[in-house]
Design a protein around this motif. Structure first.
Motif, PDB file in Angstrom:
ATOM      1  N   LYS A   1       0.836  -1.209   0.000  1.00 48.11           N
ATOM      2  CA  LYS A   1       0.000   0.000   0.000  1.00 48.11           C
ATOM      3  C   LYS A   1       0.870   1.258   0.000  1.00 48.11           C
ATOM      4  CE  LYS A   1      -4.235  -1.632   2.123  1.00 48.11           C
ATOM      5  NZ  LYS A   1      -5.178  -1.440   3.229  1.00 48.11           N
ATOM      6  N   HIS A   2       1.932   1.229   0.785  1.00 49.56           N
ATOM      7  CA  HIS A   2       2.829   2.379   0.854  1.00 49.56           C
ATOM      8  C   HIS A   2       3.517   2.616  -0.494  1.00 49.56           C
ATOM      9  CE1 HIS A   2       5.391   5.387   2.624  1.00 49.56           C
ATOM     10  NE2 HIS A   2       6.475   4.739   2.209  1.00 49.56           N
ATOM     11  N   GLU A   3       3.953   1.542  -1.138  1.00 45.11           N
ATOM     12  CA  GLU A   3       4.590   1.675  -2.456  1.00 45.11           C
ATOM     13  C   GLU A   3       3.603   2.227  -3.484  1.00 45.11           C
ATOM     14  OE1 GLU A   3       6.032  -2.217  -3.342  1.00 45.11           O
ATOM     15  OE2 GLU A   3       7.657  -2.098  -1.862  1.00 45.11           O
ATOM     16  N   GLN A   4       2.365   1.757  -3.442  1.00 43.26           N
ATOM     17  CA  GLN A   4       1.344   2.261  -4.365  1.00 43.26           C
ATOM     18  C   GLN A   4       1.065   3.743  -4.115  1.00 43.26           C
ATOM     19  OE1 GLN A   4       0.084   0.702  -6.900  1.00 43.26           O
ATOM     20  NE2 GLN A   4      -1.445   2.199  -7.481  1.00 43.26           N
ATOM     21  N   THR A   5       1.016   4.129  -2.863  1.00 38.66           N
ATOM     22  CA  THR A   5       0.800   5.531  -2.520  1.00 38.66           C
ATOM     23  C   THR A   5       1.937   6.397  -3.039  1.00 38.66           C
ATOM     24  OG1 THR A   5      -0.399   4.880  -0.539  1.00 38.66           O
ATOM     25  CG2 THR A   5       0.403   7.136  -0.611  1.00 38.66           C
ATOM     26  N   LEU A   6       3.165   5.941  -2.832  1.00 39.74           N
ATOM     27  CA  LEU A   6       4.316   6.699  -3.335  1.00 39.74           C
ATOM     28  C   LEU A   6       4.301   6.794  -4.857  1.00 39.74           C
ATOM     29  CD1 LEU A   6       7.211   5.424  -1.045  1.00 39.74           C
ATOM     30  CD2 LEU A   6       6.075   7.649  -0.993  1.00 39.74           C
ATOM     31  N   LYS A   7       3.935   5.700  -5.524  1.00 45.91           N
ATOM     32  CA  LYS A   7       3.872   5.693  -6.985  1.00 45.91           C
ATOM     33  C   LYS A   7       2.826   6.704  -7.495  1.00 45.91           C
ATOM     34  CE  LYS A   7       2.216   2.579 -10.382  1.00 45.91           C
ATOM     35  NZ  LYS A   7       1.796   1.231 -10.686  1.00 45.91           N
ATOM     36  N   LEU A   8       1.649   6.687  -6.872  1.00 41.21           N
ATOM     37  CA  LEU A   8       0.595   7.626  -7.280  1.00 41.21           C
ATOM     38  C   LEU A   8       0.990   9.073  -6.973  1.00 41.21           C
ATOM     39  CD1 LEU A   8      -2.561   5.651  -6.149  1.00 41.21           C
ATOM     40  CD2 LEU A   8      -1.830   6.105  -8.488  1.00 41.21           C
TER      41      LEU A   8
ATOM     42  N   VAL B   1      -5.312  17.722 -12.874  1.00 41.83           N
ATOM     43  CA  VAL B   1      -4.796  16.414 -13.250  1.00 41.83           C
ATOM     44  C   VAL B   1      -5.964  15.434 -13.262  1.00 41.83           C
ATOM     45  CG1 VAL B   1      -3.243  14.550 -12.571  1.00 41.83           C
ATOM     46  CG2 VAL B   1      -2.559  16.912 -12.253  1.00 41.83           C
ATOM     47  N   PHE B   2      -6.097  14.648 -14.322  1.00 42.39           N
ATOM     48  CA  PHE B   2      -7.175  13.667 -14.417  1.00 42.39           C
ATOM     49  C   PHE B   2      -6.942  12.557 -13.412  1.00 42.39           C
ATOM     50  CE2 PHE B   2      -8.936   9.732 -16.187  1.00 42.39           C
ATOM     51  CZ  PHE B   2     -10.267  10.094 -16.252  1.00 42.39           C
ATOM     52  N   ASP B   3      -7.940  12.287 -12.612  1.00 40.14           N
ATOM     53  CA  ASP B   3      -7.861  11.228 -11.619  1.00 40.14           C
ATOM     54  C   ASP B   3      -8.853  10.134 -11.993  1.00 40.14           C
ATOM     55  OD1 ASP B   3      -7.528   9.661  -9.412  1.00 40.14           O
ATOM     56  OD2 ASP B   3      -8.279  11.126  -7.967  1.00 40.14           O
TER      57      ASP B   3
END
Length: 114
Positions: free
Chosen positions: A15-22, A44-46
């Motif tokens: 989850k942390h890696e996904q958050t950082l990526k986003l 920015v398109f979300d």
């Protein structure tokens, strides 16, 4: 003090890696000086927000009435209105009965001209 299992630790790391990526993708897109050339405007398109808004719009098309939804509507909307109307009617009827039987003098009435 709680000890996390190996699976829980891996889930938190993913989850942390996904958050950082986003977050990095957002910062990259929002700070792009050539963004005006894409024609997207200032935001920015979300994709997640777009899916959420589409779900909210089509919510009533996919609504299936169930006993639980019927009960929640009954208890949240219909029942309070019925109880309030009954209380109002019984209070007014008892007051009118007191006026008609002479238990309340005319000078003591709340509304004298009705």
């Amino acid at each position: 003090m709680s000890v996390l299992t190996k699976e829980e630790q891996e889930l938190i790391c993913r989850k942390h890696e996904q958050t950082l990526k986003l977050r990095n993708e957002y910062l990259k897109q929002s700070s792009n000086p050539f963004r005006h050339a894409t024609g997207e405007g200032g935001t920015v398109f979300d994709a997640g927000l777009a899916r959420f808004q589409a779900m909210r719009v089509s919510n009533y098309e996919h609504f299936k009435p169930t006993g639980r939804s019927f009960r929640s509507g009954l208890f949240a909307v219909v029942l309070p209105i019925v109880v309030y109307a009954w209380a109002l009617k019984s209070e007014r009827d008892s007051r009118e009965q007191k006026y008609r039987t002479g238990q309340v003098a005319y000078k003591d009435r709340q509304f004298k001209f009705i």
